[in-house]
Enzyme design. Structure first.
Site, mmCIF file in Angstrom:
data_model
loop_
_atom_site.group_PDB
_atom_site.id
_atom_site.type_symbol
_atom_site.label_atom_id
_atom_site.label_comp_id
_atom_site.label_asym_id
_atom_site.label_seq_id
_atom_site.Cartn_x
_atom_site.Cartn_y
_atom_site.Cartn_z
ATOM 1 N N ALA A 1 -11.175 -4.372 0.597
ATOM 2 C CA ALA A 1 -12.140 -3.980 1.627
ATOM 3 C C ALA A 1 -12.304 -2.475 1.505
ATOM 4 C CB ALA A 1 -11.597 -4.343 3.003
ATOM 5 N N SER B 1 -6.445 1.261 -1.773
ATOM 6 C CA SER B 1 -5.672 0.345 -2.630
ATOM 7 C C SER B 1 -6.269 0.266 -4.028
ATOM 8 C CB SER B 1 -5.667 -1.056 -2.003
ATOM 9 O OG SER B 1 -6.957 -1.636 -2.075
ATOM 10 N N HIS C 1 0.835 -1.206 0.000
ATOM 11 C CA HIS C 1 0.000 0.000 0.000
ATOM 12 C C HIS C 1 0.866 1.250 0.000
ATOM 13 C CE1 HIS C 1 -2.644 -3.093 1.767
ATOM 14 N NE2 HIS C 1 -3.635 -2.411 1.212
ATOM 15 N N ASN D 1 -17.524 -1.529 6.255
ATOM 16 C CA ASN D 1 -18.062 -0.579 7.240
ATOM 17 C C ASN D 1 -18.724 0.560 6.472
ATOM 18 O OD1 ASN D 1 -15.040 -0.085 6.684
ATOM 19 N ND2 ASN D 1 -15.795 1.907 7.355
HETATM 20 CL CL1 6GU Z 1 -14.133 3.815 5.729
HETATM 21 N N1 6GU Z 1 -11.979 4.252 4.376
HETATM 22 C C1 6GU Z 1 -10.877 3.888 3.740
HETATM 23 N N2 6GU Z 1 -10.107 4.848 3.226
HETATM 24 N N3 6GU Z 1 -10.499 2.619 3.566
HETATM 25 C C2 6GU Z 1 -11.287 1.678 4.076
HETATM 26 C C3 6GU Z 1 -12.452 1.977 4.765
HETATM 27 C C4 6GU Z 1 -12.768 3.326 4.898
HETATM 28 N N4 6GU Z 1 -13.017 0.824 5.155
HETATM 29 C C5 6GU Z 1 -12.230 -0.159 4.725
HETATM 30 N N5 6GU Z 1 -11.183 0.336 4.064
#
Ligand code: 6GU
Length: 311
Positions: free
Chosen positions: A122, A229, A92, A252
């Site tokens: 994710a 990513s 990353h 989320n």
């Molecule tokens: Cl809420 N933001 C980012 N930038 N990356 C994430 C995420 C949120 N949830 C999983 N990866």
């Protein structure tokens, strides 16, 4: 002859091949497994499979995050005759790697003969329609880091991979996206609430999760999910002419509501414990991201396996 990065990728590819049986020398598809999605590795045919730690491959960046084991698996996908490369874990930008290194493994895949990249990640859901555990087929992106100068193709163009000014208006292959829906209709478990959407991914540098104001900004800009990513790899894959199919797992929901206000009278009467509970609602954390990955992993694994088997 050749650009420096072409030579490096060729050296890495030669090392990888030296560890593989002939039948796996030219993988057709590469699958990048995102945070908590390494279980895709269990869908391969175990009879002929070889694992190689990233740490042993010349020129590969060192990866560090939890939930990203950092290995390459070469095998046939399921019962099919399709030779694949699994990239379990990725480098990353937030780890400190240059953008060119973040997307280096993609170029190694190209040199080995890969035609199609299947990316998973994710991501946080910005679209209020999306729920945790939903799958998003990406159809476009906002390369926010790239737009301000952190771009994997910045610098002398590697002509042996592609042109100076590659178009990205059709980066996400339509035929593959159609296939993803067809396969999902066939395999989706009855009674599961999991939904498949199509949407736009906003790539941010991280490592912080977004503030509420940033979430609203990204949503206003047209993003449906946000993550740290995939976009650098996609840009580099398109530069060298590979086809792309990319999935986000919504781990989320990003918080679009404004921050609680200091002058809100209702809050001033809460105890510190009540306030803490109130504020923790919707706060993103890495554990939650990994957990949602595990629950949805099986559906995602099957989806990927079935799609690849038909390629
Ligand atoms: Cl809420 N933001 C980012 N930038 N990356 C994430 C995420 C949120 N949830 C999983 N990866």
């Amino acid at each position: 002859p050749g650009s420096p990065v072409f030579k490096q990728a060729t050296e890495s590819a030669a090392f990888i091949r030296s560890k593989l049986p002939r039948v796996l020398h030219t993988p057709r598809v590469a699958i990048v497994c995102g945070s908590g999605l390494g279980g895709i590795a269990s869908t391969i045919n175990q009879d002929v499979s070889v694992e190689i730690a990233y740490s042993g491959i010349p020129n590969f960046p060192k990866t560090t995050v939890q939930g990203h084991a950092g290995k390459l698996v070469a095998a046939f996908m399921g019962d099919s005759k399709v030779p694949v490369l699994l990239l379990v874990g990725r480098a990353h930008f937030y780890e400190g790697h240059a953008m060119e290194m973040v997307s280096f493994a993609t170029r190694v895949c190209k040199v080995m003969g890969v035609e199609t990249m299947l990316m998973t990640n994710a991501a946080g859901g910005l679209n209020p329609d999306y729920r945790v555990g939903d799958i998003v087929v990406l159809n476009d992106h906002l390369n926010l880091a790239g737009l301000v100068g952190f771009h994997p193709l910045r610098g002398p163009n590697a002509e042996d991979f592609g042109v100076r000014f590659p178009p990205l208006s059709d980066a996400y292959d339509l035929g593959l996206r159609q296939k993803a829906y067809q396969v999902w209709q066939q395999i989706k478990p009855s009674g599961s609430g999991r939904r498949v959407h199509e949407g736009v991914y906003a790539f941010v540098a991280g490592p912080t999760y977004e503030t509420r104001a940033e979430c609203r900004l990204l949503h206003t800009l047209g993003a449906d999910v946000v993550g740290m990513s995939t976009v650098p790899e996609i840009v580099v894959a398109r530069h060298c002419g590979m086809k792309i199919l990319a999935f986000s797992l919504v781990t989320n929901q990003a918080v679009l509501q404004p921050v609680p206000r200091g002058d809100d009278a209702a809050l001033s009467s809460m105890t510190p414990a009540e306030l803490e509970a109130y504020l923790s609602k919707g706060k993103a954390n890495h554990e939650e991201v990994l957990e949602a990955g595990q629950e949805a992993a099986v559906d995602m694994q099957n989806l990927v396996k079935q799609i690849v088997s038909t390629l």
